[in-house]
Design an enzyme around this catalytic site. Structure first.
Site, PDB file in Angstrom:
ATOM      1  N   GLU A 133       0.964  -1.151  -0.113  1.00 35.76           N
ATOM      2  CA  GLU A 133       0.069   0.090   0.104  1.00 35.76           C
ATOM      3  C   GLU A 133       0.829   1.262   0.167  1.00 35.76           C
ATOM      4  O   GLU A 133       1.559   1.338   0.863  1.00 35.76           O
ATOM      5  CB  GLU A 133      -0.769   0.064   1.162  1.00 35.76           C
ATOM      6  N   CYS A 183      -3.126   8.711   3.789  1.00 42.04           N
ATOM      7  CA  CYS A 183      -2.933   8.192   2.182  1.00 42.04           C
ATOM      8  C   CYS A 183      -4.087   8.372   1.183  1.00 42.04           C
ATOM      9  O   CYS A 183      -4.037   8.234   0.155  1.00 42.04           O
ATOM     10  CB  CYS A 183      -2.683   6.590   2.386  1.00 42.04           C
TER      11      CYS A 183
HETATM   12  P1  NAP Z   1       8.346   4.944   4.801  1.00 45.15           P
HETATM   13  O1  NAP Z   1       9.388   5.957   4.929  1.00 45.15           O
HETATM   14  O2  NAP Z   1       8.103   4.174   3.391  1.00 45.15           O
HETATM   15  O3  NAP Z   1       8.254   3.971   5.923  1.00 45.15           O
HETATM   16  C1  NAP Z   1       7.157   3.025   6.098  1.00 45.15           C
HETATM   17  C2  NAP Z   1       7.501   2.054   6.783  1.00 45.15           C
HETATM   18  O4  NAP Z   1       8.637   1.243   6.334  1.00 45.15           O
HETATM   19  C3  NAP Z   1       8.009   2.413   8.264  1.00 45.15           C
HETATM   20  O5  NAP Z   1       7.732   1.619   9.022  1.00 45.15           O
HETATM   21  C4  NAP Z   1       9.691   2.318   7.984  1.00 45.15           C
HETATM   22  O6  NAP Z   1      10.550   2.225   9.165  1.00 45.15           O
HETATM   23  C5  NAP Z   1       9.726   1.200   7.114  1.00 45.15           C
HETATM   24  N1  NAP Z   1      11.037   1.012   6.350  1.00 45.15           N
HETATM   25  C6  NAP Z   1      11.961   2.036   5.878  1.00 45.15           C
HETATM   26  N2  NAP Z   1      12.974   1.590   5.376  1.00 45.15           N
HETATM   27  C7  NAP Z   1      12.723   0.110   5.160  1.00 45.15           C
HETATM   28  C8  NAP Z   1      13.438  -0.868   4.641  1.00 45.15           C
HETATM   29  N3  NAP Z   1      14.797  -0.776   3.970  1.00 45.15           N
HETATM   30  N4  NAP Z   1      12.952  -2.314   4.973  1.00 45.15           N
HETATM   31  C9  NAP Z   1      11.886  -2.407   5.733  1.00 45.15           C
HETATM   32  N5  NAP Z   1      11.163  -1.322   6.292  1.00 45.15           N
HETATM   33  C10 NAP Z   1      11.556  -0.127   5.928  1.00 45.15           C
HETATM   34  O7  NAP Z   1       6.890   5.790   4.702  1.00 45.15           O
HETATM   35  P2  NAP Z   1       6.450   6.783   5.760  1.00 45.15           P
HETATM   36  O8  NAP Z   1       6.979   8.152   5.573  1.00 45.15           O
HETATM   37  O9  NAP Z   1       6.107   6.289   7.154  1.00 45.15           O
HETATM   38  O10 NAP Z   1       4.811   7.026   5.191  1.00 45.15           O
HETATM   39  C11 NAP Z   1       4.527   7.967   4.458  1.00 45.15           C
HETATM   40  C12 NAP Z   1       3.972   7.072   3.063  1.00 45.15           C
HETATM   41  O11 NAP Z   1       3.080   6.129   3.369  1.00 45.15           O
HETATM   42  C13 NAP Z   1       3.381   8.098   2.135  1.00 45.15           C
HETATM   43  O12 NAP Z   1       3.890   8.194   0.960  1.00 45.15           O
HETATM   44  C14 NAP Z   1       1.776   7.504   2.069  1.00 45.15           C
HETATM   45  O13 NAP Z   1       1.088   7.582   0.889  1.00 45.15           O
HETATM   46  C15 NAP Z   1       2.259   6.147   2.616  1.00 45.15           C
HETATM   47  N6  NAP Z   1       0.851   5.450   3.278  1.00 45.15           N
HETATM   48  C16 NAP Z   1       0.054   4.767   2.511  1.00 45.15           C
HETATM   49  C17 NAP Z   1      -1.060   4.109   2.847  1.00 45.15           C
HETATM   50  C18 NAP Z   1      -1.784   3.343   1.965  1.00 45.15           C
HETATM   51  O14 NAP Z   1      -2.601   2.649   2.432  1.00 45.15           O
HETATM   52  N7  NAP Z   1      -1.541   3.238   0.731  1.00 45.15           N
HETATM   53  C19 NAP Z   1      -1.306   4.515   4.066  1.00 45.15           C
HETATM   54  C20 NAP Z   1      -0.364   5.255   4.845  1.00 45.15           C
HETATM   55  C21 NAP Z   1       0.671   5.948   4.298  1.00 45.15           C
HETATM   56  P3  NAP Z   1      11.151   3.365   9.912  1.00 45.15           P
HETATM   57  O15 NAP Z   1      10.304   4.281  10.320  1.00 45.15           O
HETATM   58  O16 NAP Z   1      11.871   2.657  11.112  1.00 45.15           O
HETATM   59  O17 NAP Z   1      12.355   3.582   8.841  1.00 45.15           O
END
Ligand code: NAP
Length: 519
Positions: A257, A296
């Site tokens: 997602e 999101c």
């Molecule tokens: P993110 O930076 O991609 O992080 C998401 C998750 O992935 C966090 O738990 C992060 O952990 C983890 N992560 C980061 N690098 C990783 C790796 N190499 N391997 C495994 N896990 C890793 O996203 P965010 O800033 O938290 O969220 C914002 C984004 O989420 C926006 O783009 C939004 O559109 C999207 N979103 C989508 C939905 C949906 O349902 N489609 C819902 C909510 C949000 P750490 O924090 O520990 O780095």
């Protein structure tokens, strides 16, 4: 210094002081915790969940698993006020926005708990009707779904630390899979408290629910073909996870997602001042500013007929002016700060990129002071509205998700064909909201552009009295979208269980086949 704990192998684990990433209160910028998973044995965590939790769950019927979910829901509800406070200080969300996350979590667990109870004593999921495969019914065929004998690893985004964990866990546990949940580090204090409450309630068998606070480390190296990874977050991280060598080599199921440039579309039949018009203005303003736009499902693009332009701009700006940006603990405030310094920088950079192709018609494009916050502190950005210079908008308007209270108006000719075409420039979204009282217009849009969104919110005067807003991900409706939205599928009632179970075709004597499916 608070160090959020992990819960693995049936025990609590705390990383050593000094090894973690600092977490700050987004309103005051004070350091409130330091998070790390350093020293956690991921292999043991996976094995414990698979062996203990998975075995315990597969012994249970759907009804009994449903009771576990209802117990989890009650455990969260019992500390609701504490969770709301924690969300306000550690995530920067207003009390109302915090309820969206916290009540969404307990509500979704309860919903899936009730679905489980309705399924009764079964432990196998039926999949369609049986059919005769041979000359007579002696040779019979039917499909069914059985739980995967692995662990469900859930990686969540920062914006829904409670609901994000709960909506994924509910489906996995009901399907019979144990869960390892990993919240985003920046807002993990809320998730940690949720898991603590659930563990303390004693409702779950050992190994059913584990928590990793901090990074995943080498977790993915320990997964195999029976495991599942469900990820929510940015498209960049999604790509890294999708292409992890072990996940690819072992064909581990991965659900994504990701980003989404959701659109709200005003059709040409909607007159200023009508019920549908008012709904459009109210809901679009809400979907741009709720959780400070860090949703999101937030509306990033607003398509409006050329002839409605002036009236829309006037009404929408009037509505956005009612937003007061500041400290979530100040009673006059209805929009909080962004969650982190990184978020603030990324949103300001996004605003600057949008400025190249659109005019800012509301907002300043800069960090602002927050009402009730210490001067010079806090990650505040006021609601910001752009208008595309070119009809239909161009470039980054359809490509860049600015994850804050920012949206862009794009004028179009009012036809469903053009609106569907513009929506498709987002390359796949979670939700598209259509505001029209013309069924012909709505149906034509869906026929032409229905495959570009996972969900369509069809707003009209006929449903206005019960309209919840397009941003609400209801447990009974699918959540997930094609293309850049990740191509994943969550929620949607029992459809959510598909990810956590294996579809099998059974071919044999009718009695043997039907006897198994009904067991
Ligand atoms: P993110 O930076 O991609 O992080 C998401 C998750 O992935 C966090 O738990 C992060 O952990 C983890 N992560 C980061 N690098 C990783 C790796 N190499 N391997 C495994 N896990 C890793 O996203 P965010 O800033 O938290 O969220 C914002 C984004 O989420 C926006 O783009 C939004 O559109 C999207 N979103 C989508 C939905 C949906 O349902 N489609 C819902 C909510 C949000 P750490 O924090 O520990 O780095």
């Amino acid at each position: 210094m608070k160090i959020p704990r992990s819960h693995v192998g049936g025990n609590w684990f705390q990383a050593k002081e000094g090894s973690g990433v600092e977490l700050r209160d987004p309103t005051t910028e004070e350091v409130i915790a330091s998070v790390s998973s350093s020293g956690l044995n991921m292999g043991e965590a996976v094995q414990h969940a698979r062996v203990k939790g998975g075995a315990a769950l597969r012994e249970l019927s759907h009804a009994s698993r449903g009771e576990l979910l209802i117990g989890m829901s009650k455990a969260l509800h019992s500390i609701r006020d504490e969770l709301l406070e924690l969300s306000m200080t550690s995530c920067g969300t207003t009390r109302k926005d915090s309820k969206f996350d916290i009540d969404g979590a307990s509500g979704t667990l309860y919903h899936y708990g009730s679905l489980g109870q309705e399924m009764g004593d079964s432990s196998i999921l039926e999949d369609g009707e049986g059919e005769q495969l041979g000359r007579s019914s002696v040779f019979w065929g039917r499909h069914a779904r059985v739980p995967r004998v692995g662990v469900a690893v859930h990686i969540n985004a920062f914006n829904f630390p409670a609901w994000g964990f709960a909506e994924k866990a509910a489906a996995a546990i009901l399907a019979g899979m144990p869960v390892i949940t990993k919240p985003a580090s920046s807002t993990c204090l809320v998730t940690e408290r949720c898991i603590e409450a659930i563990v303390d309630s004693g409702v779950l068998p050992d190994g059913v629910l584990s928590l990793i606070s901090g990074s995943v480390g080498d977790l993915f190296d320990h997964l195999n073909e029976q495991d599942v990874v469900a990820f929510t977050g940015s498209a960049d991280t999604a790509l890294r996870i999708r292409s992890h060598p072990n996940l690819l080599a072992r064909s581990v199921s991965v659900n994504i997602e990701a980003d989404s440039l959701n659109a709200a579309v005003l059709a040409s039949d909607v007159e200023p001042g009508s019920e549908t018009w008012n709904l459009f203005v109210r809901e679009v303003a809400k979907e741009v500013t709720q959780k400070s736009g860090q949703k999101c499902t937030a509306v990033r693009r607003i398509f409006i007929p050329e002839e409605s332009r002036d009236a829309v701009v006037e009404s929408l700006i009037e509505e956005l002016q009612t937003r007061v940006t500041g400290s979530p603990t100040d009673d006059s405030v209805n929009m909080g700060p962004l969650a982190t310094q990184d978020q603030l920088e990324s949103v300001l950079e996004g605003i600057s990129k949008l400025s190249e192709v659109a005019d800012m018609i509301h907002g300043t494009g800069e960090r602002c002071e927050g009402v009730g916050a210490p001067e010079g502190k806090g990650y505040f950005v006021a609601p910001t509205l752009f208008e595309a210079r070119e009809t239909g908008g161009a470039g980054v308007i359809h490509e860049l998700e600015v994850f804050g209270p920012v949206s862009t108006l794009c004028r179009y000719d009012g036809t469903s064909a053009t609106a569907a075409c513009l929506n498709s420039l987002g390359a796949g979204t979670l939700v598209t909201s259509l505001y029209s009282d013309s069924e012909e217009w709505t149906h034509d849009f869906l026929q032409k552009g229905g495959s570009y969104s996972g969900r369509f919110y069809l707003a009209s005067e006929r449903m206005a009295s019960q309209a919840p807003g397009s941003g609400l991900a209801l447990p009974s409706s699918l959540h997930g979208g094609p293309g850049r939205a990740g191509g994943g599928a969550e929620l949607g009632g029992l459809r959510a269980l598909d990810l956590y179970s294996q579809r099998i075709a059974l071919q044999g004597a009718k009695r043997t086949v039907e006897g198994f499916v009904r067991s």
